[in-house]
Design an enzyme around this catalytic site. Structure first.
Site, short mmCIF file in Angstrom:
data_model
loop_
_atom_site.label_atom_id
_atom_site.label_comp_id
_atom_site.label_asym_id
_atom_site.label_seq_id
_atom_site.Cartn_x
_atom_site.Cartn_y
_atom_site.Cartn_z
N MET A 83 8.78 4.72 5.23
CA MET A 83 8.88 3.32 4.79
C MET A 83 10.10 3.11 3.90
O MET A 83 10.76 2.07 3.97
CB MET A 83 7.61 2.88 4.07
CG MET A 83 6.39 2.82 4.97
SD MET A 83 6.61 1.78 6.43
CE MET A 83 6.90 0.19 5.68
N GLU A 84 10.44 4.11 3.10
CA GLU A 84 11.61 4.00 2.24
C GLU A 84 12.89 3.96 3.06
O GLU A 84 13.81 3.19 2.76
CB GLU A 84 11.62 5.17 1.24
CG GLU A 84 10.59 5.05 0.14
CD GLU A 84 9.14 5.30 0.56
OE1 GLU A 84 8.24 5.02 -0.25
OE2 GLU A 84 8.90 5.79 1.68
N ASP A 109 23.99 -11.48 3.80
CA ASP A 109 24.19 -12.32 2.63
C ASP A 109 25.67 -12.42 2.25
O ASP A 109 26.16 -13.50 1.94
CB ASP A 109 23.39 -11.78 1.45
CG ASP A 109 23.60 -12.61 0.20
OD1 ASP A 109 23.38 -13.84 0.26
OD2 ASP A 109 24.00 -12.04 -0.84
N LEU A 123 0.80 -1.22 0.00
CA LEU A 123 0.00 0.00 0.00
C LEU A 123 0.84 1.28 0.00
O LEU A 123 0.30 2.37 0.17
CB LEU A 123 -0.98 -0.01 1.18
CG LEU A 123 -1.97 -1.19 1.16
CD1 LEU A 123 -2.87 -1.15 2.38
CD2 LEU A 123 -2.78 -1.21 -0.12
N CYS A 124 2.15 1.15 -0.20
CA CYS A 124 3.01 2.34 -0.32
C CYS A 124 2.87 2.96 -1.70
O CYS A 124 2.76 2.27 -2.70
CB CYS A 124 4.47 1.96 -0.10
SG CYS A 124 4.92 1.73 1.61
N HIS A 125 2.89 4.28 -1.72
CA HIS A 125 2.84 5.01 -2.98
C HIS A 125 4.22 4.98 -3.64
O HIS A 125 5.23 5.13 -2.95
CB HIS A 125 2.45 6.47 -2.75
CG HIS A 125 1.06 6.65 -2.28
ND1 HIS A 125 0.70 6.51 -0.96
CD2 HIS A 125 -0.07 6.94 -2.95
CE1 HIS A 125 -0.60 6.72 -0.83
NE2 HIS A 125 -1.09 6.98 -2.02
#
Length: 158
Positions: A113-114, A128, A75-77
């Site tokens: 969020m980014e 990793d 739901l992030c733009h």
């Protein structure tokens, strides 16, 4: 905030309508760390990890992740980011690498969020690249440090 904005009146998930929001400068700063064996940290510091420059690759991964956040979080733009900076600090005392991501845009919705995604993916990339010598690394303390801009103003973690 008193309501969850990603649900409509019927309780259905939806993307928030930001069309009426003002375009303002938005900044998000997030942090996290990965704890490892002392020997693993030494490989990172000396640049002798088998896969190459661990922090350099992790920095690029974090930047790329910030740019792809809307592909990962449903739901992030999608945003036109104006700046993404991913920085690392070695903490020899705790055998850890701290990551801080700063993300900026001028737009109608924030970049928290980014910034959080950039930190997580940068830490995952360190994992990793070093997992062959240390599968017990732990990613921890991922959180939002700051957010600025928009109707809700600023937030600075206590």
């Amino acid at each position: 905030m008193s309501t969850l904005t990603h649900f409509d009146a019927q309780g259905q998930a939806h993307m928030v309508d930001v069309s009426d929001k003002a375009h303002t400068k938005r900044v998000g700063v997030a942090t996290g760390r990965i704890v490892m064996l002392p020997a693993t940290l030494d490989l990172i510091q000396t640049g002798t990890a088998k896969k190459g420059d661990v922090l350099g690759i992790a920095r690029i991964a974090g930047i790329q992740a910030a740019k792809k956040t809307s592909d990962l979080i449903p739901l992030c733009h999608p945003l036109a980011l104006t700046r993404v900076a991913v920085e690392f600090a070695i903490d020899a005392a705790t055998h850890s690498v701290h990551c801080t991501a700063t993300v900026e845009t001028v737009g109608q919705t924030g970049v928290e969020m980014e910034a959080l995604t950039a930190v997580q993916v940068a830490l995952l990339t360190i994992y990793d690249m070093c997992k062959a010598v240390d599968r017990g690394m732990t990613m921890t303390d991922v959180r939002l440090l700051e957010k600025h801009g928009g109707k809700s103003g600023s937030y600075v973690a206590g």
